[in-house]
Design an enzyme around this catalytic site. Structure first.
Site, short mmCIF file in Angstrom:
data_model
loop_
_atom_site.label_atom_id
_atom_site.label_comp_id
_atom_site.label_asym_id
_atom_site.label_seq_id
_atom_site.Cartn_x
_atom_site.Cartn_y
_atom_site.Cartn_z
N ASP A 161 0.86 -1.19 0.00
CA ASP A 161 0.00 0.00 0.00
C ASP A 161 0.89 1.24 0.00
O ASP A 161 2.12 1.13 0.13
CB ASP A 161 -0.98 0.00 1.18
N LYS A 184 -4.32 -0.49 -1.31
CA LYS A 184 -5.03 -1.42 -0.43
C LYS A 184 -6.11 -0.69 0.35
O LYS A 184 -5.91 0.41 0.84
CB LYS A 184 -4.02 -2.04 0.53
N THR A 215 -2.19 -11.08 10.04
CA THR A 215 -2.98 -12.23 9.58
C THR A 215 -2.45 -12.77 8.25
O THR A 215 -2.86 -13.84 7.80
CB THR A 215 -4.45 -11.83 9.35
N THR A 218 -2.91 -9.11 3.85
CA THR A 218 -2.37 -8.11 2.92
C THR A 218 -1.40 -8.77 1.96
O THR A 218 -1.51 -8.64 0.72
CB THR A 218 -1.63 -7.00 3.71
C1 R5P Z 1 -0.86 -1.91 8.01
O1 R5P Z 1 -0.93 -0.69 7.93
C2 R5P Z 1 0.45 -2.62 8.16
O2 R5P Z 1 1.48 -1.90 7.53
C3 R5P Z 1 0.38 -4.01 7.57
O3 R5P Z 1 0.11 -3.91 6.19
C4 R5P Z 1 -0.70 -4.80 8.24
O4 R5P Z 1 -0.57 -4.75 9.63
C5 R5P Z 1 -0.67 -6.23 7.77
O5 R5P Z 1 -1.72 -6.90 8.38
P1 R5P Z 1 -2.26 -8.28 7.82
O6 R5P Z 1 -1.06 -9.22 7.71
O7 R5P Z 1 -3.24 -8.73 8.86
O8 R5P Z 1 -2.88 -8.03 6.51
#
Ligand code: R5P
Length: 287
Positions: A161, A184, A215, A218
């Site tokens: 993102d 994103k 998790t 992303t």
């Molecule tokens: C969000 O702003 C962080 O930079 C990460 O992209 C996010 O924490 C990733 O989370 P997940 O692995 O749950 O998608």
């Protein structure tokens, strides 16, 4: 100068003790029958400059750090520097809805008590450093991650993102390769949406770099997008590998070729060591 490693960050404390040629003070921890935590320093700290290093994730390590800091203060250390490799709750850095706390600020305020200086690695947002009421410094692990990626013949670094773009740009500069980013949108804690976008990745090796994998949602979505666009190898790299639930399985099922994380959180994927960048910062401070 002496160093104390909390349970979450003992391997980094050992690396730092070696790199800085300083003594590592051992600690004793145990649980009382009711589950409460007992902590004790097993070496003297009086009139010493003390470094305490502890990642504050999961929650049990937060309380351990508080107790360690209290013990060090009571034992008359000359100064206390806290290193928090991964500062937990950094993503609750504002009130998203009425009635919420700013968890990152609440913790930062408490960690500032009895402490002279704080250093943390890749805080989720820079303004988190302002939550501490003592001098606070953020250092970046991106150079160490990029160094690790040097052997992988990376053609493109991708940010999942826009918020991760600067980190990706820095890595791409080191790897001397292209950089791009996705758009994103987070729907909820486990669901995200990535806006379709044509990327120049066909038959190319791509490294997706982010600060946190939680998790894996992303990264898994980004990997799928890259594979759809016929990328060759896809590496995912992060500073803080939380790997909640079935995150690893998600990344593997999406077609990830390798998962890379630093040792700010210890896991089987913590292949990038952060002690060198921390040692450099401590060294610069003491000049
Ligand atoms: C969000 O702003 C962080 O930079 C990460 O992209 C996010 O924490 C990733 O989370 P997940 O692995 O749950 O998608």
């Amino acid at each position: 100068m002496k160093i104390i490693g909390g349970t979450a960050s003992l391997p980094i404390a050992e690396d730092l003790s070696h790199l800085l040629s300083i003594d590592l003070i051992k600690i004793e921890t145990k649980r009382f029958p009711d589950g409460e935590l007992y902590v004790r320093l097993l070496g003297p700290v009086e009139n010493e400059e003390i470094i305490v290093i502890q990642t504050t994730f999961p929650d049990e390590y937060i309380i351990e750090l508080f107790f360690l800091l209290d013990a060090v203060k009571r034992a008359h250390a000359k100064s206390i520097t806290v290193i928090i490799p991964y500062f937990g709750y950094g993503r609750q850095d504002k009130q998203f809805k009425q009635g919420e706390p700013i968890s990152a600020q609440a913790l930062a305020t408490l960690f500032s008590i009895n402490v002279d200086k704080i250093i943390t690695i890749d805080p989720h947002k820079d303004h988190i450093l302002d939550f501490f009421t003592i001098p606070a410094y953020g250092i970046s692990a991106v150079e160490s991650i990029a160094d690790h990626l040097r052997t992988k013949n990376i053609n493109v670094v991708l940010a999942p993102d826009k918020g991760a773009l600067e980190r990706a740009q820095n890595a791409a500069k080191i790897l001397n390769c292209d950089v791009d980013h996705l758009e994103k949108t987070r729907i909820d804690g486990t669901t995200i949406k990535i806006t379709p976008k044509t990327l120049d990745v066909k038959n190319k090796n791509v490294a997706i770099i982010d600060d946190i994998i939680s998790t894996g949602g992303t990264m898994a979505t980004a990997i799928r997008e890259l594979k759809k666009q016929h990328a060759s190898k896809v590496y995912v790299a992060c500073t803080h590998g939380l790997f909640a639930g079935n995150a690893i399985e998600k990344l593997q099922n999406a077609g990830c070729d390798e998962i890379i994380a630093t040792d700010t959180i210890q896991s089987p994927f913590s292949t990038v060591k952060t002690a060198a960048v921390i040692a450099k910062t401590i060294h610069d401070f003491s000049r």
